[in-house]
Design an enzyme around this catalytic site. Structure first.
Site, PDB file in Angstrom:
ATOM      1  N   ASP A  26     -21.432  -8.945  -9.391  1.00 42.14           N
ATOM      2  CA  ASP A  26     -22.531  -9.642  -8.710  1.00 42.14           C
ATOM      3  C   ASP A  26     -21.894 -11.089  -8.146  1.00 42.14           C
ATOM      4  O   ASP A  26     -22.829 -12.003  -8.323  1.00 42.14           O
ATOM      5  CB  ASP A  26     -23.532  -9.869  -9.536  1.00 42.14           C
ATOM      6  CG  ASP A  26     -23.984  -8.377 -10.155  1.00 42.14           C
ATOM      7  OD1 ASP A  26     -24.271  -7.403  -9.414  1.00 42.14           O
ATOM      8  OD2 ASP A  26     -24.411  -8.307 -11.436  1.00 42.14           O
ATOM      9  N   ALA A  30     -19.580  -8.939  -1.385  1.00 42.96           N
ATOM     10  CA  ALA A  30     -19.980  -8.257  -0.202  1.00 42.96           C
ATOM     11  C   ALA A  30     -20.072  -9.225   1.187  1.00 42.96           C
ATOM     12  O   ALA A  30     -19.932  -8.988   2.268  1.00 42.96           O
ATOM     13  CB  ALA A  30     -21.213  -7.277  -0.292  1.00 42.96           C
ATOM     14  N   HIS A  54     -25.166  -3.474  -3.225  1.00 41.43           N
ATOM     15  CA  HIS A  54     -25.610  -4.709  -2.829  1.00 41.43           C
ATOM     16  C   HIS A  54     -26.739  -4.435  -1.570  1.00 41.43           C
ATOM     17  O   HIS A  54     -26.567  -3.347  -1.024  1.00 41.43           O
ATOM     18  CB  HIS A  54     -24.563  -5.624  -2.102  1.00 41.43           C
ATOM     19  CG  HIS A  54     -23.645  -4.910  -1.396  1.00 41.43           C
ATOM     20  ND1 HIS A  54     -22.523  -3.911  -1.497  1.00 41.43           N
ATOM     21  CD2 HIS A  54     -23.443  -4.891   0.230  1.00 41.43           C
ATOM     22  CE1 HIS A  54     -21.958  -3.559  -0.707  1.00 41.43           C
ATOM     23  NE2 HIS A  54     -22.528  -3.845   0.584  1.00 41.43           N
ATOM     24  N   GLY A 352     -34.498  -5.175 -11.263  1.00 38.22           N
ATOM     25  CA  GLY A 352     -35.394  -6.474 -11.658  1.00 38.22           C
ATOM     26  C   GLY A 352     -35.093  -6.919 -13.135  1.00 38.22           C
ATOM     27  O   GLY A 352     -35.567  -8.065 -13.633  1.00 38.22           O
TER      28      GLY A 352
END
Ligand code: IMP
Length: 493
Positions: A26, A30, A54, A352
């Site tokens: 993360d 990208a 992503h 989430g």
């Protein structure tokens, strides 16, 4: 339309660069790929599967990509999924369908190695049974790679590749069904579940057929393209700290995430390698369990994450309960971590789930740069560091060494001048060009370079592609560049 390449001795060979995340995933890989993709002819994946992911907002709607390489919005780029990847066939077909709804048709641009292992129903089942202890994404990745290495179980083939499904759909489907049947036979609702698995296998067969035109049996495809001048960018999935060997067992993914592996899972000889590009972020995050030396709130934060996984507590609950600005002023690092998560949106894009938050760990980056020969680094989320102004640190804290067990470790943290948020915003507005980048931010960049031993060639200043202050492109640096800048040798030791 891609044309078949024939090796032309008159053309100079191309080259390949490998881009990897330097931390726990993360990092915004990208976004960087989207930025530099125009410099390449092919963007290729070499590891992992639908555990990556992503989200891209397009004028036509939001797309979530998990298996297709990131350069989908660059029509001139061929996309390649190498044999080191594991495929969720149904999800891949769905991804391609979703892309068509936003005007991107990859039928003529995507190639998939027929040697990719297929994630089977039994793999999802096993991952869902056992993966929670590690905090896996539940995509069957670990069991699939385990079967790839095992080859057979009880004398029966268990590693099934895409080519098996295309050459012998009936026989391959029977093997998949038998494997999942073996696992389900003790379960009370086995009959019902098996019916669902049959449907899942039928959907996989249909998806394989739909993908057939994109599947290549030519193992020399990339090698011939590069021999004829093509420039390849390998896109690492997951990140260095999650590598199956170099990461901390068992809290890792099951593939090799390291740049050297691009030349195994990506189907290209290493002779074409030019640069290794690292992507890191300035506010570090980790999802899943396992060691995280610079974690704000240390064990308490890890325990909070484990509880959130168990209870499903996430973004909504945190927003309802806390005022991040108030938490930021707390002297407790756990509160500062929570505040940063809320202010910088560090939640799992699909689930989430709150991500664990940590300080920028320069010692860890230095080790990774050295171990993998990282030539250049993009550092994302530097705009987020401005939040530290309102924290008890009064500046940007960076981690210089891992705290020994039982030690608070504060003496291993250095606090750097915080950048002016207004100036950073002005810098973003002023891009392209570096005139707007505040001197304090440039000083920070130089400090990081000296600590980690590699040039920082881009600073992420916001989520969008054009919010990156670029100092150089990988291609503008001389090939074979020594990783360390002169000053880095003193500072790094
Ligand atoms: P798996 O790859 O689903 O087996 O999960 C193993 C570990 O890697 C877990 O801690 C996951 O949260 C982590 N992981 C897997 N893929 C990603 C990713 O793309 N970003 C961040 N963490 C990931």
């Amino acid at each position: 339309m891609l044309t078949e390449m024939t090796t032309d001795p008159a053309r100079r060979p191309g080259h390949s660069d490998v881009l990897v995340g330097l931390q726990y995933g993360d990092e915004g890989k990208a976004k960087i790929i989207d930025l530099i993709a125009p410099d390449y002819d092919v963007v290729a994946r070499f590891n992992g599967g639908a555990n990556a992911g992503h989200t891209i907002d397009t004028p036509a709607g939001r797309v979530v990509l998990q298996q297709v390489p990131s350069a989908v919005f660059h029509p001139g780029c061929e996309l390649y999924i190498g044999s080191g990847c594991v495929l969720n066939l149904v999800k891949l077909r769905d991804e391609l369908a979703l892309l068509r709804t936003v005007g991107v048709d990859l039928a003529d641009r995507l190639r998939i190695s027929d040697r990719c292992a297929v994630v089977q129903p039994v793999h999802f089942l096993l991952d869902q049974r056992t993966g929670a202890a590690i905090g896996t994404t539940g995509n069957g990745i670990g069991p699939c790679y385990a079967d790839r290495a095992a080859r057979t179980r009880d004398g029966v083939r268990c590693n099934l590749q895409l080519r098996d499904l295309l050459e012998d759909p009936e026989g391959t489907a029977a093997l998949m069904l038998a494997a999942v049947e073996r696992e389900l036979k003790e379960e009370a609702d086995a009959g019902e579940r098996l019916a669902a698995e049959r449907e899942r296998i039928a959907a996989m067969r249909e998806s394989a057929e739909a993908l057939r035109p994109m599947v290549t049996t030519d193992r020399t495809h990339l090698a011939r393209r590069v021999a004829d001048g093509a420039r390849v960018l390998f896109e690492g999935a997951q990140s260095l700290m999650l590598d199956v060997v170099q990461g901390d067992q068992p809290y890792v993914t099951s593939s090799h995430t390291l740049p050297g592996h691009a030349y195994v899972g990506g189907d290209l000889p290493p002779r074409y390698h030019r640069h290794t590009i690292g992507v890191a972020k300035a506010v570090v995050s980790r999802v899943g369990h396992g060691p995280f030396p610079s974690e704000l709130g240390a064990e308490r934060s890890a325990a909070y994450f484990a509880e959130a996984c168990r209870t499903g507590r996430g973004r909504t609950e945190e927003q309802a309960e806390h005022d991040p600005q108030q938490l930021l002023g707390s002297a407790d690092p756990l509160d500062v971590g929570t505040a940063l998560r809320m202010l910088t949106g560090e939640y799992g894009s699909g689930t989430g789930r709150p991500r664990r938050i940590g300080l920028l760990d320069l010692e860890q980056l230095r080790e990774q740069v050295t171990l993998h020969g990282v030539d250049v680094v993009y550092l994302n989320k530097t705009d987020c560091l401005a939040h530290y102004r309102d924290s008890h640190y009064g500046g940007v804290p960076v981690q210089l060494a891992a705290a020994a067990p039982g030690e608070p470790g504060s003496e291993r943290i250095e606090v750097l001048p915080v950048f002016d948020a207004e100036q950073v915003r002005a810098a973003v507005a002023g891009l392209p060009g570096l005139d707007g980048v505040p001197a304090s931010m440039l000083a920070f960049k130089e400090y990081v370079e000296q600590r980690i031993g590699a040039p920082v060639i881009g600073l992420g200043l916001g989520p969008e592609r054009d919010c990156t202050a670029e100092f150089a492109r990988p291609g503008t640096l001389p090939a074979g560049l020594p990783a360390a800048l002169p000053a880095a040798r003193q500072a790094g030791g």
